[in-house]
Design an enzyme around this catalytic site. Structure first.
Site, short mmCIF file in Angstrom:
data_model
loop_
_atom_site.label_atom_id
_atom_site.label_comp_id
_atom_site.label_asym_id
_atom_site.label_seq_id
_atom_site.Cartn_x
_atom_site.Cartn_y
_atom_site.Cartn_z
N GLU A 77 0.83 -1.20 0.00
CA GLU A 77 0.00 0.00 0.00
C GLU A 77 0.87 1.25 0.00
O GLU A 77 1.94 1.28 0.62
CB GLU A 77 -0.90 -0.01 1.24
CG GLU A 77 -1.83 1.16 1.37
CD GLU A 77 -2.79 1.00 2.54
OE1 GLU A 77 -3.35 2.02 2.98
OE2 GLU A 77 -2.99 -0.14 3.02
N GLU A 81 -2.75 10.86 2.87
CA GLU A 81 -3.87 11.02 3.81
C GLU A 81 -3.86 12.43 4.39
O GLU A 81 -2.88 12.83 5.02
CB GLU A 81 -3.77 9.99 4.93
CG GLU A 81 -3.85 8.56 4.43
CD GLU A 81 -3.55 7.55 5.51
OE1 GLU A 81 -4.45 6.79 5.86
OE2 GLU A 81 -2.41 7.53 6.01
#
Length: 383
Positions: A77, A81
């Protein structure tokens, strides 16, 4: 976007994490997530976004190897964010890899102004040799070495708006700011080919392409929202991901105008913006408000108008204060395992690196609210 945990704590509670179903009872808040069922191996992704504001709230773009959450699978991943706390002025870059003990390499970057007050272009470059993050075209971080070498599988592209229960990471949640929205003007994907990048496709969100994007309808422990497909809206050439209370899903407001000259909202292509434009020179439907002059083709700014009846951009939400802080872990952050060596570049774009690791005091809190996020991604059958 997984919280990292110390190996001993993670092993001690692993069976509990996978046994708890977080979808059995509907949650009082609803978020939104879109994802590509197709995976991509390497490439550059650029996304033009305006983020949600509010303590406890996250707006994201990330890549994710489908099935990483399954027992015995190797996690892969790469994250961007944006924190809604502290007036949405900071965001986190991260890579998560590994099986059992996971390796993470999060860093927090702070902007000069709120990321909820305007659109910015967030970028990822992923090659066999490095992963780099860019902000408005300038590189702010690059990582190389062993962790990058373990990113070997195709990864899907995902965007979501949600609320974490990890107060130390995202701040205390204040639901008085709801509804909040993440606006996505456009996304571009460049394939990696012989050391360079070639534009493969772009989406300006004149509609939601069902062949490219699917809507999430699941949740995970440590997330105070369910992902509700009704909170995924396309309006005025913009993808809108909403965070709302239950029973108040969807988006009906005005889409904030993007002053960028790239494709999408307010740029003269696609559906245009919600503000009146001084001129219209692009193809497509142009701005939602009338233009004072016209030189474009298509329907955008078809004729001059002597007065304006277009609406303004509206507000992006109420500014809230944050009672959380620091760099405590959450989904997409935190510590556990090891942090790899890397090369960091600050491209002079107004960002300050706030640190690369979580504080030791954050482990217990993160475990309490988020350990079962290990099984988070596919709690329900995808439609």
């Amino acid at each position: 976007m997984l919280r990292k945990f110390r190996a001993g704590l993670m092993l001690a509670a692993a069976s509990l994490a996978f046994a708890v179903s977080s979808t059995a009872v509907a949650k009082p808040y609803k978020g939104a997530e879109v994802y590509t069922p197709q995976g991509y191996l390497h490439g550059r992704i650029e996304v033009r976004m305006r983020m949600a504001r509010g303590s406890g709230i996250l707006s994201t773009f990330f890549t994710y190897k489908d099935g990483s959450e399954l027992s015995g699978a190797f996690w892969e991943e790469i994250d961007i964010e944006i924190f809604g706390k502290d007036n949405a002025r900071s965001w986190q870059s991260n890579i998560i890899t590994g099986m059992g003990t996971r390796v993470t390499s999060e860093q927090v970057h702070t902007a000069d102004a709120s990321l909820a007050d305007g659109y910015h272009t967030y970028g990822l470059e992923w090659t066999p040799d490095y992963v780099a993050w860019t902000f408005d075209g300038r590189e702010v971080r690059r990582t190389t070495g062993a962790q990058v070498a373990t990113l070997r599988s195709p990864q899907g592209l995902r965007m979501n708006t949600w609320s974490s229960e990890a107060v130390e990471w995202v701040g205390a949640f204040d639901d008085s700011v709801l509804p909040q929205h993440q606006f996505v003007n456009w996304i571009k994907y460049y394939r990696y080919n012989n050391g360079g990048f070639e534009l493969a496709w772009q989406d300006e969100f004149d509609s939601l392409d069902g062949a490219r994007w699917s809507k999430a309808d699941w949740t995970f422990d440590g997330n105070r929202v369910d992902f509700d497909p009704q909170n995924v809206t396309v309006k005025d050439g913009t993808l809108v991901l909403s965070l709302t209370r239950e029973g108040q899903t969807g988006f009906t407001g005005a889409v904030p105008r993007d002053e960028d000259t790239g494709p999408g909202t307010g740029a003269g292509t696609g559906a245009g913006g919600a503000e009146a434009a001084a001129t219209s020179s692009g193809a497509g439907t142009g701005g939602e408000g009338p233009a004072t002059s016209s030189s474009g083709s298509g329907t955008g700014g078809e004729g001059p108008a002597t007065s304006s009846s277009g609406s303004g951009t509206g507000g992006a939400g109420t500014v809230t204060s944050s009672s959380g802080g620091g760099d405590a872990p959450g989904e997409g952050g935190g510590g556990g395992g090891t942090t790899p060596d890397e090369v960091v570049s600050n491209g002079g774009c107004g960002f300050v690196v706030a640190g690369g690791g979580a504080t030791a005091s954050s482990w217990a809190a993160a475990l309490a609210v988020g350990l079962s996020a290990l099984a988070m991604r596919r709690r329900r059958t995808r439609g």
